[in-house]
Design a protein around this motif. Structure first.
Motif, PDB file in Angstrom:
ATOM      1  N   MET A 143     -66.158  12.343  50.329  1.00 23.23           N
ATOM      2  CA  MET A 143     -65.577  11.095  50.817  1.00 23.23           C
ATOM      3  C   MET A 143     -66.413   9.891  50.417  1.00 23.23           C
ATOM      4  O   MET A 143     -65.867   8.818  50.114  1.00 23.23           O
ATOM      5  CB  MET A 143     -65.416  11.157  52.338  1.00 23.23           C
ATOM      6  N   ALA A 144     -67.712  10.070  50.366  1.00 27.60           N
ATOM      7  CA  ALA A 144     -68.573   8.965  49.920  1.00 27.60           C
ATOM      8  C   ALA A 144     -68.245   8.580  48.481  1.00 27.60           C
ATOM      9  O   ALA A 144     -68.229   7.389  48.130  1.00 27.60           O
ATOM     10  CB  ALA A 144     -70.045   9.349  50.037  1.00 27.60           C
ATOM     11  N   LYS A 145     -67.963   9.581  47.655  1.00 21.18           N
ATOM     12  CA  LYS A 145     -67.598   9.312  46.261  1.00 21.18           C
ATOM     13  C   LYS A 145     -66.246   8.611  46.186  1.00 21.18           C
ATOM     14  O   LYS A 145     -66.062   7.675  45.387  1.00 21.18           O
ATOM     15  CB  LYS A 145     -67.566  10.619  45.470  1.00 21.18           C
ATOM     16  N   VAL A 146     -65.302   9.049  47.011  1.00 22.65           N
ATOM     17  CA  VAL A 146     -63.985   8.410  47.057  1.00 22.65           C
ATOM     18  C   VAL A 146     -64.131   6.933  47.409  1.00 22.65           C
ATOM     19  O   VAL A 146     -63.593   6.046  46.738  1.00 22.65           O
ATOM     20  CB  VAL A 146     -63.070   9.116  48.072  1.00 22.65           C
ATOM     21  N   LEU A 147     -64.886   6.650  48.468  1.00 25.30           N
ATOM     22  CA  LEU A 147     -65.031   5.277  48.942  1.00 25.30           C
ATOM     23  C   LEU A 147     -65.818   4.418  47.962  1.00 25.30           C
ATOM     24  O   LEU A 147     -65.605   3.200  47.879  1.00 25.30           O
ATOM     25  CB  LEU A 147     -65.706   5.270  50.315  1.00 25.30           C
ATOM     26  N   GLU A 148     -66.735   5.046  47.235  1.00 26.91           N
ATOM     27  CA  GLU A 148     -67.476   4.327  46.199  1.00 26.91           C
ATOM     28  C   GLU A 148     -66.534   3.826  45.103  1.00 26.91           C
ATOM     29  O   GLU A 148     -66.700   2.723  44.572  1.00 26.91           O
ATOM     30  CB  GLU A 148     -68.534   5.259  45.591  1.00 26.91           C
ATOM     31  N   ILE A 149     -65.553   4.634  44.775  1.00 28.82           N
ATOM     32  CA  ILE A 149     -64.598   4.280  43.720  1.00 28.82           C
ATOM     33  C   ILE A 149     -63.571   3.273  44.213  1.00 28.82           C
ATOM     34  O   ILE A 149     -63.268   2.281  43.547  1.00 28.82           O
ATOM     35  CB  ILE A 149     -63.911   5.552  43.188  1.00 28.82           C
ATOM     36  N   ASP A 150     -63.026   3.520  45.424  1.00 27.14           N
ATOM     37  CA  ASP A 150     -61.979   2.638  45.952  1.00 27.14           C
ATOM     38  C   ASP A 150     -61.763   2.969  47.428  1.00 27.14           C
ATOM     39  O   ASP A 150     -61.234   4.038  47.748  1.00 27.14           O
ATOM     40  CB  ASP A 150     -60.687   2.840  45.159  1.00 27.14           C
ATOM     41  N   VAL A 219     -67.942  16.399  42.497  1.00 28.36           N
ATOM     42  CA  VAL A 219     -68.648  16.335  43.780  1.00 28.36           C
ATOM     43  C   VAL A 219     -68.043  17.317  44.775  1.00 28.36           C
ATOM     44  O   VAL A 219     -68.762  18.024  45.492  1.00 28.36           O
ATOM     45  CB  VAL A 219     -68.615  14.901  44.344  1.00 28.36           C
ATOM     46  N   ALA A 220     -66.723  17.372  44.825  1.00 30.12           N
ATOM     47  CA  ALA A 220     -66.043  18.258  45.776  1.00 30.12           C
ATOM     48  C   ALA A 220     -66.364  19.720  45.516  1.00 30.12           C
ATOM     49  O   ALA A 220     -66.603  20.492  46.450  1.00 30.12           O
ATOM     50  CB  ALA A 220     -64.531  18.022  45.698  1.00 30.12           C
ATOM     51  N   VAL A 221     -66.370  20.115  44.258  1.00 31.18           N
ATOM     52  CA  VAL A 221     -66.687  21.504  43.908  1.00 31.18           C
ATOM     53  C   VAL A 221     -68.127  21.830  44.279  1.00 31.18           C
ATOM     54  O   VAL A 221     -68.422  22.880  44.868  1.00 31.18           O
ATOM     55  CB  VAL A 221     -66.441  21.749  42.405  1.00 31.18           C
TER      56      VAL A 221
END
Length: 233
Positions: A143-150, A219-221
């Protein structure tokens, strides 16, 4: 390693050598212009990718979950809560009986959270087992990666739009959808939810570049694999 590629003797041998396994669980429900099977596709794929280098068996995804909120969208299939509780318990019993005592459940659908209560009760009766419940898409690193992107990411938006969840529908919007009124959404039935949501996206863009999606997937994997390799008891 997919259980579908193994026979029963190989499964028995594997459980004796390593009692870890994965059960992906998902849902068949509306995802705007994406596949109705998005949640089950992603749960199974992240499980298989995470388990591959470890040789841990992955059971076929449980496709149906708790999706009553989207019951008025054609193609959405939902189990009742009573049925779902029984299904989760029966599957846990079956995996344990097969020799798998360390079970990672990889969940692809927020509505399936009641399964955690079933797991808690089941573990009280099976102290020799350990079960981890993993919401792969909202796990901390992912989720941190998701929020970093958008940060405008939600159900049926770009964050679920992977190359393997797309359909051939040419109507994929290029705009960003305003955020839905979540408080109102929580207090109305399925028919009114459909009227409020329209195509089904909660808010945000419908698609982002594949480079963004693959970065999230990596990241998820990795985060899912960490659970397999981490402490169990």
């Amino acid at each position: 390693m997919k259980i579908a590629d193994m026979n029963w003797m190989q499964a028995e041998e594997r459980a004796k050598a390593d009692d870890r396994c994965i059960l992906p669980i998902g849902s068949v429900e509306q995802h705007a212009y994406l596949s109705l099977a998005t949640d089950m596709i992603l749960a199974e794929r992240v499980s298989v990718d995470a388990a591959a280098p470890l040789g841990i068996p992955v059971f076929p995804v449980l496709p149906y979950g708790l999706a009553s909120s989207f019951a008025r969208y054609p193609g959405t299939l939902t189990l009742s809560l009573a049925t779902y509780i029984g299904v989760i318990r029966d599957l846990l019993d079956s995996m344990a009986r097969s020799g798998f005592k360390r079970i990672l459940i990889v969940n692809g659908h927020g509505g399936n959270v009641p399964a955690t209560t079933v797991i808690s009760e089941w573990l009280n009766d099976h102290p020799e087992c350990s079960v981890k419940f993993h919401d792969w898409w909202r796990a901390p690193k992912t989720m941190a990666k998701v929020l970093e992107i958008d940060p405008a990411a939600s159900h049926a938006s770009w964050m679920e739009n992977f190359p393997w969840t797309r359909t051939d529908d040419p109507r994929q919007p290029t705009t960003s959808k305003p955020k839905v009124d979540f408080a109102k959404l929580a207090r109305i039935g399925a028919g009114a939810k459909r009227e409020l949501l329209g195509d089904g996206n909660y808010h945000g863009l419908y698609q982002r570049p594949d480079s963004d999606m693959l970065a999230i997937w990596d990241v998820a994997v990795s985060e899912t694999r960490e659970l397999l390799e981490g402490e169990w008891f």
